[in-house]
Design a protein around this motif. Structure first.
Motif, PDB file in Angstrom:
ATOM      1  N   ILE A  79      80.016  56.089  37.266  1.00  0.00           N
ATOM      2  CA  ILE A  79      79.809  54.688  37.638  1.00  0.00           C
ATOM      3  C   ILE A  79      80.897  53.863  36.966  1.00  0.00           C
ATOM      4  O   ILE A  79      81.129  54.001  35.764  1.00  0.00           O
ATOM      5  CB  ILE A  79      78.421  54.206  37.186  1.00  0.00           C
ATOM      6  N   VAL A  80      81.555  53.001  37.716  1.00  0.00           N
ATOM      7  CA  VAL A  80      82.613  52.175  37.153  1.00  0.00           C
ATOM      8  C   VAL A  80      81.980  50.986  36.455  1.00  0.00           C
ATOM      9  O   VAL A  80      81.198  50.249  37.039  1.00  0.00           O
ATOM     10  CB  VAL A  80      83.590  51.697  38.253  1.00  0.00           C
ATOM     11  N   ASP A  81      82.283  50.824  35.175  1.00  0.00           N
ATOM     12  CA  ASP A  81      81.784  49.702  34.390  1.00  0.00           C
ATOM     13  C   ASP A  81      82.993  49.007  33.791  1.00  0.00           C
ATOM     14  O   ASP A  81      83.584  49.483  32.834  1.00  0.00           O
ATOM     15  CB  ASP A  81      80.836  50.209  33.299  1.00  0.00           C
ATOM     16  N   ASN A  82      83.369  47.893  34.386  1.00  0.00           N
ATOM     17  CA  ASN A  82      84.551  47.163  33.938  1.00  0.00           C
ATOM     18  C   ASN A  82      84.252  46.195  32.800  1.00  0.00           C
ATOM     19  O   ASN A  82      85.120  45.487  32.348  1.00  0.00           O
ATOM     20  CB  ASN A  82      85.174  46.393  35.113  1.00  0.00           C
ATOM     21  N   TRP A 108      72.241  40.310  31.308  1.00  0.00           N
ATOM     22  CA  TRP A 108      72.046  41.433  32.214  1.00  0.00           C
ATOM     23  C   TRP A 108      71.030  42.381  31.583  1.00  0.00           C
ATOM     24  O   TRP A 108      70.774  42.329  30.381  1.00  0.00           O
ATOM     25  CB  TRP A 108      73.364  42.153  32.503  1.00  0.00           C
ATOM     26  N   CYS A 109      70.457  43.258  32.384  1.00  0.00           N
ATOM     27  CA  CYS A 109      69.515  44.264  31.894  1.00  0.00           C
ATOM     28  C   CYS A 109      70.269  45.567  31.686  1.00  0.00           C
ATOM     29  O   CYS A 109      71.182  45.889  32.452  1.00  0.00           O
ATOM     30  CB  CYS A 109      68.382  44.487  32.903  1.00  0.00           C
ATOM     31  N   VAL A 110      69.877  46.315  30.648  1.00  0.00           N
ATOM     32  CA  VAL A 110      70.512  47.595  30.358  1.00  0.00           C
ATOM     33  C   VAL A 110      69.468  48.702  30.334  1.00  0.00           C
ATOM     34  O   VAL A 110      68.274  48.447  30.222  1.00  0.00           O
ATOM     35  CB  VAL A 110      71.264  47.578  29.003  1.00  0.00           C
ATOM     36  N   ASN A 111      69.955  49.940  30.431  1.00  0.00           N
ATOM     37  CA  ASN A 111      69.074  51.096  30.261  1.00  0.00           C
ATOM     38  C   ASN A 111      69.121  51.528  28.796  1.00  0.00           C
ATOM     39  O   ASN A 111      69.782  50.890  27.972  1.00  0.00           O
ATOM     40  CB  ASN A 111      69.456  52.221  31.225  1.00  0.00           C
ATOM     41  N   ALA A 113      70.705  53.723  27.366  1.00  0.00           N
ATOM     42  CA  ALA A 113      72.048  54.072  26.908  1.00  0.00           C
ATOM     43  C   ALA A 113      72.925  52.835  26.731  1.00  0.00           C
ATOM     44  O   ALA A 113      74.095  52.931  26.383  1.00  0.00           O
ATOM     45  CB  ALA A 113      72.713  55.044  27.883  1.00  0.00           C
ATOM     46  N   GLY A 114      72.357  51.642  27.009  1.00  0.00           N
ATOM     47  CA  GLY A 114      73.105  50.402  26.855  1.00  0.00           C
ATOM     48  C   GLY A 114      73.986  50.060  28.033  1.00  0.00           C
ATOM     49  O   GLY A 114      74.792  49.142  27.964  1.00  0.00           O
ATOM     50  N   VAL A 115      73.832  50.779  29.149  1.00  0.00           N
ATOM     51  CA  VAL A 115      74.663  50.566  30.334  1.00  0.00           C
ATOM     52  C   VAL A 115      73.981  49.541  31.242  1.00  0.00           C
ATOM     53  O   VAL A 115      72.780  49.628  31.506  1.00  0.00           O
ATOM     54  CB  VAL A 115      74.874  51.896  31.091  1.00  0.00           C
ATOM     55  N   ARG A 116      74.771  48.583  31.721  1.00  0.00           N
ATOM     56  CA  ARG A 116      74.235  47.540  32.599  1.00  0.00           C
ATOM     57  C   ARG A 116      73.652  48.162  33.856  1.00  0.00           C
ATOM     58  O   ARG A 116      74.267  49.018  34.482  1.00  0.00           O
ATOM     59  CB  ARG A 116      75.335  46.544  32.973  1.00  0.00           C
ATOM     60  N   ARG A 117      72.431  47.745  34.225  1.00  0.00           N
ATOM     61  CA  ARG A 117      71.757  48.283  35.402  1.00  0.00           C
ATOM     62  C   ARG A 117      71.370  47.207  36.409  1.00  0.00           C
ATOM     63  O   ARG A 117      70.748  47.502  37.418  1.00  0.00           O
ATOM     64  CB  ARG A 117      70.526  49.100  34.987  1.00  0.00           C
ATOM     65  N   THR A 118      71.717  45.951  36.141  1.00  0.00           N
ATOM     66  CA  THR A 118      71.427  44.857  37.074  1.00  0.00           C
ATOM     67  C   THR A 118      72.670  43.988  37.209  1.00  0.00           C
ATOM     68  O   THR A 118      73.602  44.083  36.408  1.00  0.00           O
ATOM     69  CB  THR A 118      70.275  43.957  36.572  1.00  0.00           C
ATOM     70  N   ASP A 119      72.639  43.120  38.215  1.00  0.00           N
ATOM     71  CA  ASP A 119      73.669  42.095  38.299  1.00  0.00           C
ATOM     72  C   ASP A 119      73.501  41.147  37.125  1.00  0.00           C
ATOM     73  O   ASP A 119      72.420  41.036  36.543  1.00  0.00           O
ATOM     74  CB  ASP A 119      73.551  41.310  39.611  1.00  0.00           C
ATOM     75  N   LYS A 120      74.567  40.460  36.785  1.00  0.00           N
ATOM     76  CA  LYS A 120      74.493  39.492  35.696  1.00  0.00           C
ATOM     77  C   LYS A 120      73.808  38.226  36.197  1.00  0.00           C
ATOM     78  O   LYS A 120      73.911  37.869  37.363  1.00  0.00           O
ATOM     79  CB  LYS A 120      75.887  39.185  35.164  1.00  0.00           C
ATOM     80  N   GLY A 121      73.098  37.568  35.299  1.00  0.00           N
ATOM     81  CA  GLY A 121      72.403  36.328  35.624  1.00  0.00           C
ATOM     82  C   GLY A 121      72.451  35.386  34.440  1.00  0.00           C
ATOM     83  O   GLY A 121      73.218  35.579  33.498  1.00  0.00           O
ATOM     84  N   ASP A 122      71.581  34.373  34.477  1.00  0.00           N
ATOM     85  CA  ASP A 122      71.550  33.426  33.367  1.00  0.00           C
ATOM     86  C   ASP A 122      70.458  33.813  32.372  1.00  0.00           C
ATOM     87  O   ASP A 122      69.850  34.871  32.472  1.00  0.00           O
ATOM     88  CB  ASP A 122      71.372  31.991  33.879  1.00  0.00           C
ATOM     89  N   GLN A 123      70.208  32.933  31.408  1.00  0.00           N
ATOM     90  CA  GLN A 123      69.235  33.212  30.343  1.00  0.00           C
ATOM     91  C   GLN A 123      67.823  33.458  30.878  1.00  0.00           C
ATOM     92  O   GLN A 123      67.006  34.067  30.197  1.00  0.00           O
ATOM     93  CB  GLN A 123      69.202  32.045  29.348  1.00  0.00           C
ATOM     94  N   SER A 124      67.526  32.987  32.092  1.00  0.00           N
ATOM     95  CA  SER A 124      66.173  33.154  32.642  1.00  0.00           C
ATOM     96  C   SER A 124      65.945  34.558  33.221  1.00  0.00           C
ATOM     97  O   SER A 124      64.830  34.878  33.628  1.00  0.00           O
ATOM     98  CB  SER A 124      65.910  32.097  33.732  1.00  0.00           C
TER      99      SER A 124
END
Length: 156
Positions: A79-82, A108-111, A113-124
């Motif tokens: 998975i590409v994580d930039n 963003w939410c992580v699994n 392993a600390g890898v992002r698993r959702t799109d980025k959003g705001d504090q809510s």
């Protein structure tokens, strides 16, 4: 011993399992620096949680200290994580908090392993629980060495 640091290591030197750790006392304790004056206690007899390692790496990078080498080539199917490495929020036991914001309003939410698993959003953004990752593919390779390897020397 000091948290797994054998007597051949003097106090103040790294623990046997983590070169960035410092051990001091009494009472004897080992820790990683993860912020200005912030010490994260660790157990040198066990694997250090990835969240604590990332925090220590971010602190060290900010101070211009030695960190792991960058520039590893990803496998074509990875998975590409930039986003790269970030300064994570950790639970007391070293697990990643499900929601990461890296000190900004972008989260963003992580699994596990600390890898992002959702799109980025705001504090809510809601990350109800940490999603456990059970399979991680690692590809380990050696640096290219001499072409004339002596088999008898290898056995020795």
């Amino acid at each position: 011993t000091c948290g797994g640091v054998f007597s051949s290591f003097s106090l103040g030197s790294p623990c046997a399992t983590m070169k960035w750790a410092t051990c001091d006392g009494p009472p004897c304790s080992c820790y990683l620096l993860v912020g200005n004056g912030v010490k994260q206690l660790i157990d040198c007899k066990a694997l250090i949680p990835k969240c604590f390692l990332m925090k220590a790496e971010m602190y060290r990078a900010g101070k211009g200290l030695n960190i792991r080498s960058i520039g590893r080539k990803q496998h074509e199917t990875a998975i590409v994580d930039n986003d790269g490495i970030y300064d994570p929020e950790c639970e007391n036991d070293g697990k990643f908090k499900a929601k990461q914001c890296n000190g900004t309003d972008v989260c963003w939410c992580v699994n596990s392993a600390g890898v992002r698993r959702t799109d980025k959003g705001d504090q809510s953004l809601k990350c109800e629980k940490l999603v456990e990752t059970h399979w991680i593919r690692l590809q380990l390779t050696h640096k290219e060495g001499p072409t004339n390897v002596n088999k008898d020397n290898l056995k020795a």
